[in-house]
Motif scaffolding. Structure first.
Motif, PDB file in Angstrom:
ATOM      1  N   PHE A  30       0.807  -1.219   0.000  1.00  0.00           N
ATOM      2  CA  PHE A  30       0.000   0.000   0.000  1.00  0.00           C
ATOM      3  C   PHE A  30       0.845   1.277   0.000  1.00  0.00           C
ATOM      4  O   PHE A  30       0.358   2.340  -0.335  1.00  0.00           O
ATOM      5  CB  PHE A  30      -0.997  -0.020   1.159  1.00  0.00           C
ATOM      6  CG  PHE A  30      -2.126  -0.992   0.909  1.00  0.00           C
ATOM      7  CD1 PHE A  30      -3.115  -0.696  -0.029  1.00  0.00           C
ATOM      8  CD2 PHE A  30      -2.179  -2.226   1.556  1.00  0.00           C
ATOM      9  CE1 PHE A  30      -4.139  -1.588  -0.299  1.00  0.00           C
ATOM     10  CE2 PHE A  30      -3.208  -3.124   1.291  1.00  0.00           C
ATOM     11  CZ  PHE A  30      -4.191  -2.808   0.364  1.00  0.00           C
ATOM     12  N   GLY A  33       3.111   0.504  -4.029  1.00  0.00           N
ATOM     13  CA  GLY A  33       2.449   0.123  -5.271  1.00  0.00           C
ATOM     14  C   GLY A  33       2.594  -1.343  -5.602  1.00  0.00           C
ATOM     15  O   GLY A  33       3.374  -2.076  -4.992  1.00  0.00           O
ATOM     16  N   LEU A  34       1.822  -1.764  -6.587  1.00  0.00           N
ATOM     17  CA  LEU A  34       1.766  -3.176  -6.943  1.00  0.00           C
ATOM     18  C   LEU A  34       3.085  -3.703  -7.500  1.00  0.00           C
ATOM     19  O   LEU A  34       3.415  -4.870  -7.338  1.00  0.00           O
ATOM     20  CB  LEU A  34       0.661  -3.398  -7.989  1.00  0.00           C
ATOM     21  CG  LEU A  34      -0.774  -3.444  -7.459  1.00  0.00           C
ATOM     22  CD1 LEU A  34      -1.762  -3.336  -8.610  1.00  0.00           C
ATOM     23  CD2 LEU A  34      -1.000  -4.751  -6.701  1.00  0.00           C
ATOM     24  N   GLY A  35       3.840  -2.843  -8.181  1.00  0.00           N
ATOM     25  CA  GLY A  35       5.070  -3.285  -8.822  1.00  0.00           C
ATOM     26  C   GLY A  35       6.106  -3.783  -7.828  1.00  0.00           C
ATOM     27  O   GLY A  35       6.905  -4.661  -8.138  1.00  0.00           O
ATOM     28  N   ASP A 104      -5.509  -6.226  -4.747  1.00  0.00           N
ATOM     29  CA  ASP A 104      -5.220  -6.289  -6.172  1.00  0.00           C
ATOM     30  C   ASP A 104      -5.663  -5.042  -6.928  1.00  0.00           C
ATOM     31  O   ASP A 104      -5.042  -4.675  -7.922  1.00  0.00           O
ATOM     32  CB  ASP A 104      -5.880  -7.524  -6.792  1.00  0.00           C
ATOM     33  CG  ASP A 104      -5.365  -7.754  -8.192  1.00  0.00           C
ATOM     34  OD1 ASP A 104      -4.234  -8.262  -8.313  1.00  0.00           O
ATOM     35  OD2 ASP A 104      -6.061  -7.398  -9.155  1.00  0.00           O
ATOM     36  N   LEU A 105      -6.750  -4.408  -6.503  1.00  0.00           N
ATOM     37  CA  LEU A 105      -7.219  -3.225  -7.217  1.00  0.00           C
ATOM     38  C   LEU A 105      -6.173  -2.126  -7.116  1.00  0.00           C
ATOM     39  O   LEU A 105      -5.739  -1.771  -6.022  1.00  0.00           O
ATOM     40  CB  LEU A 105      -8.531  -2.715  -6.622  1.00  0.00           C
ATOM     41  CG  LEU A 105      -9.811  -3.469  -6.993  1.00  0.00           C
ATOM     42  CD1 LEU A 105     -11.003  -2.780  -6.349  1.00  0.00           C
ATOM     43  CD2 LEU A 105      -9.996  -3.549  -8.492  1.00  0.00           C
ATOM     44  N   GLY A 106      -5.780  -1.574  -8.263  1.00  0.00           N
ATOM     45  CA  GLY A 106      -4.786  -0.505  -8.247  1.00  0.00           C
ATOM     46  C   GLY A 106      -5.293   0.700  -7.485  1.00  0.00           C
ATOM     47  O   GLY A 106      -4.586   1.310  -6.691  1.00  0.00           O
ATOM     48  N   LYS A 107      -6.557   1.064  -7.734  1.00  0.00           N
ATOM     49  CA  LYS A 107      -7.132   2.236  -7.085  1.00  0.00           C
ATOM     50  C   LYS A 107      -8.272   1.786  -6.181  1.00  0.00           C
ATOM     51  O   LYS A 107      -9.428   2.158  -6.376  1.00  0.00           O
ATOM     52  CB  LYS A 107      -7.620   3.223  -8.159  1.00  0.00           C
ATOM     53  CG  LYS A 107      -6.470   3.785  -9.001  1.00  0.00           C
ATOM     54  CD  LYS A 107      -6.941   4.248 -10.356  1.00  0.00           C
ATOM     55  CE  LYS A 107      -7.489   5.645 -10.352  1.00  0.00           C
ATOM     56  NZ  LYS A 107      -6.454   6.684 -10.369  1.00  0.00           N
ATOM     57  N   TYR A 109      -9.085   2.711  -3.396  1.00  0.00           N
ATOM     58  CA  TYR A 109      -9.790   3.792  -2.698  1.00  0.00           C
ATOM     59  C   TYR A 109     -10.975   4.309  -3.509  1.00  0.00           C
ATOM     60  O   TYR A 109     -11.763   5.089  -3.022  1.00  0.00           O
ATOM     61  CB  TYR A 109      -8.822   4.930  -2.372  1.00  0.00           C
ATOM     62  CG  TYR A 109      -7.819   5.202  -3.478  1.00  0.00           C
ATOM     63  CD1 TYR A 109      -6.624   4.498  -3.527  1.00  0.00           C
ATOM     64  CD2 TYR A 109      -8.100   6.113  -4.497  1.00  0.00           C
ATOM     65  CE1 TYR A 109      -5.715   4.716  -4.545  1.00  0.00           C
ATOM     66  CE2 TYR A 109      -7.195   6.337  -5.518  1.00  0.00           C
ATOM     67  CZ  TYR A 109      -6.003   5.629  -5.546  1.00  0.00           C
ATOM     68  OH  TYR A 109      -5.126   5.821  -6.567  1.00  0.00           O
ATOM     69  N   TYR A 110     -11.075   3.875  -4.771  1.00  0.00           N
ATOM     70  CA  TYR A 110     -12.242   4.242  -5.581  1.00  0.00           C
ATOM     71  C   TYR A 110     -13.202   3.070  -5.744  1.00  0.00           C
ATOM     72  O   TYR A 110     -14.059   3.079  -6.621  1.00  0.00           O
ATOM     73  CB  TYR A 110     -11.808   4.709  -6.971  1.00  0.00           C
ATOM     74  CG  TYR A 110     -11.248   6.109  -7.031  1.00  0.00           C
ATOM     75  CD1 TYR A 110     -11.557   7.043  -6.043  1.00  0.00           C
ATOM     76  CD2 TYR A 110     -10.430   6.507  -8.081  1.00  0.00           C
ATOM     77  CE1 TYR A 110     -11.045   8.329  -6.101  1.00  0.00           C
ATOM     78  CE2 TYR A 110      -9.915   7.793  -8.148  1.00  0.00           C
ATOM     79  CZ  TYR A 110     -10.226   8.694  -7.156  1.00  0.00           C
ATOM     80  OH  TYR A 110      -9.718   9.968  -7.224  1.00  0.00           O
TER      81      TYR A 110
END
Lengths: 384, 255
Positions: A30, A33-35, A104-107, A109-110
């Motif tokens: 968190f 980032g995912l990378g 897994d969701l990149g965003k 928070y949306y």
């Protein structure tokens, strides 16, 4: 006794280690980032977390709906003693799927955008709504166990009054959800290997999830009977193992017929990377089928228990093959999960096991009555 | 304005990278000090590459029936009336289903950003909707990249193929791919030698998921009726059985 305490301590230490590692990776994911924590790339945007935590997780939570159907709607085979563990598994499973999605969701928070902004042409929207609604339904189906524990009669009666419509709603949502996870891949005919791509993906996902349900419940009931040293509702287990056999026969027949109809049968024998995974996957369905056809649960609980482990593994293997193995060749890149990805997946499973253990210990999940002779109880303990 | 498009004639491309530079300026994309322009990335909406003795461009095809647009659960990707497939990072939830769905592997993701976005060419929509050309077409010194109405560009492409059959392979990439795309390519070497997929077919991809999705209302209604019906029959049978047993008991007692 000391040996058993030692054993439990080992499991607890292991769980503690996994949780600490899980929290470390969580922070890394968190903050950076995912990378940083995955081997995902532009060429391969979905990996272990989608393949295992989300898509397989939903399939393994399917017991709740196969049982709601068997038990409440058609009244099949004395399933009542195991309906609660099935609902509990489904509920915990879906919570874990929601948590897995947040990783897994990149965003993430949306994520609430799925509620307010609709693109009804998107399978992903159907998936999102099914997750939300069915988690809610499962929470309501689960609530009587809590109400019972604390002797809250009024809410219990309210829930009891709406049981049937609620259960039917749950079955329909679950049906849509299981199949929609297959539909997700309908849009990639040029990417997914022909051993897994099929216009029937939604149907195949639905049947295999429905079949995984009884297997999961046999597995959990047997294991839980051993851990908490209590009786096993043998008659239910026997009925379930027969139902599991039927489900397996239907699924395997459907799967092979589908390959024949699409002319993809030859792909099995090419010896390619994909064909090897396909054969291993199918063995996890065919071997339990043979076991169940030849061994009756009454005499051979060990065998049935083994079969009940293989089927969920086969379903997970199928989902991972669809999401990952079958997608690698066309991506032009390679993918193998980073250790952080494994940590999060194991972390979530551990949380699930702990939640199940605690619920089993403190809530009225399994029936109290001893329906089993001491000898048979021994068999249950041995096999686990 | 009708649907716009881009026609890229690879045979006229001299590999000067002017379009790449213009694209980065127009879209405020960082230019890394190291030169990694080997493929589309979150920072490269377009690249100019060389293969098999020809220069060629990669960029979003802006499909008529875009798989990414249909895949996006929240509608962050939109096909505008002008033909551009645009993206709104303020809507996107980062599920990356668009990346899975895209047959051309165009959308890219900011993997190292904790607050990431999906990135891809948006046909410079901000200026195109004002009637201007895309930055890449404006910057192209040889006219290899042409901006205009898609129908007209297709005619141009067909005329070129007819006039100079020796110069081109007889194929307009994007004319029919997955139902047609706004971006069109002409090339002097076969497209598959440049890494373009020739097996995508002419059918629109969103149709494949829509045939299932449009059955959902039916499944819900049929499901309620069927399951409700089965439950009613089974439940009625159980109740009658119970009544019968009770009656028998009564009967026995009275006898």
């Amino acid at each position: 006794m000391p040996r058993i305490i030692g054993k439990i301590t080992f499991w607890r230490v292991l769980a503690a280690v996994i949780i600490v590692l899980g929290l470390i990776v969580t922070v890394r994911r968190f903050f950076f980032g995912l990378g940083t924590v995955t081997n995902l790339s532009d060429g391969f945007p979905w990996g272990l977390w989608i393949g295992f935590d989300v898509v397989s997780g939903v399939a393994l939570a399917a017991g709740a709906f196969s049982f709601a159907f068997l038990c409440h709607v058609v009244g099949y085979g004395k399933c009542h003693p195991v309906i609660r563990p099935a609902i509990l598994t489904g509920f915990i499973g879906y919570i874990l799927v929601c948590v897995g999605l947040m990783y897994d969701l990149g965003k993430y928070y949306y994520i609430w955008h799925a509620i307010t902004m609709w693109n009804h042409h998107s399978v992903m929207l159907e998936v999102a709504w099914c997750v939300m609604l069915y988690t809610t339904v499962l929470a309501i189906e689960f609530s009587p166990m809590v109400f019972e524990k604390f002797n809250l009669d009024t809410p219990r009666r309210i829930i009891a009054a709406v049981t049937i419509p609620l259960i039917i709603t749950g079955i329909i949502l679950s049906m849509l959800h299981q199949s929609s996870l297959g539909s997700l891949f309908l849009i990639v005919p040029e990417k997914l290997h022909p051993l897994w791509y099929s216009p029937l993906l939604p149907v195949l996902f639905f049947i295999s999830a429905f079949t995984a349900g009884p297997a999961m419940v046999i597995f959990e009931s047997t294991l839980s009977a051993r851990v908490f040293k209590r009786g096993l509702p043998m008659e239910t287990i026997c009925n379930l193992s027969r139902f599991l056999l039927m489900g397996l026969v239907v699924y395997v027949a459907f799967r092979i017929q589908d390959l024949v109809a699409r002319g993809a049968l030859g792909e099995i024998f090419t010896g390619s990377f994909e064909s090897i995974h396909f054969i291993l996957e199918m063995l996890l369905f065919i071997i339990p089928m043979i076991i169940l056809a030849r061994r009756r649960a009454e005499e051979h609980l060990n065998w049935v228990f083994a079969a009940s482990i293989m089927v969920p593994l086969g379903v997970v293997y199928n989902r991972i093959n669809t999401c990952i193995v079958g997608m690698i060749r066309s991506s032009g890149t390679s993918y193998f999960p980073k250790w952080d990805e494994f940590v999060i997946s194991i972390f979530l499973v551990t949380l699930g096991v702990i939640a199940f253990y605690l619920a089993d210990k403190y809530l009225p999940v399994f029936p109290k009555e001893e329906e089993l002779l001491p000898g048979e109880l021994g068999a249950a303990a041995e096999s686990a | 304005m009708g649907k716009v498009g881009l026609l890229v004639d690879f045979t006229e491309c001299i590999g000067c990278q002017a379009c790449v530079k213009a694209c980065k300026e127009q879209n405020n994309l960082p230019r890394p000090s190291y030169t990694d322009y080997s493929d589309l990335t979150a920072e490269n909406y377009t690249v100019v590459l060389e293969k098999a003795g020809t220069n060629f461009r990669k960029l979003c095809m802006h499909c008529h029936e875009a798989a990414c647009v249909s895949a996006c659960p929240v509608g962050a990707l939109q096909k505008t009336p002008e033909g551009a497939v645009t993206y709104d990072a303020g809507v996107c939830i980062g599920c990356r289903y668009c990346m899975i769905a895209c047959p051309f592997q165009v959308p890219k993701f900011e993997w190292d950003n904790p607050f990431p976005a999906v990135r891809k060419c948006i046909y410079c929509y901000d200026i195109v909707k004002e009637g201007e050309q895309t930055a890449c077409a404006r910057a192209c010194p040889t006219g290899a990249t042409m901006f205009g109405e898609r129908d007209r560009l297709l005619q141009v492409a067909k005329r070129r193929l007819a006039a100079q059959p020796d110069r081109y392979v007889d194929y307009i990439y994007g004319e029919k791919e997955v139902g047609g795309t706004s971006t069109l390519f002409l090339s002097g070497v076969p497209f598959d030698k440049l890494g373009f997929r020739m097996d995508l077919g002419e059918k629109s991809l969103p149709e494949l998921t829509w045939v299932v999705l449009n059955k959902v209302p039916n499944i819900v209604i049929t499901g309620y009726l069927l399951l409700g019906g089965i439950w009613w029959i089974v439940d009625r049978r159980k109740r009658m059985e119970a009544e019968r047993l009770a009656e028998e008991e009564e009967h026995e007692e009275s006898a």
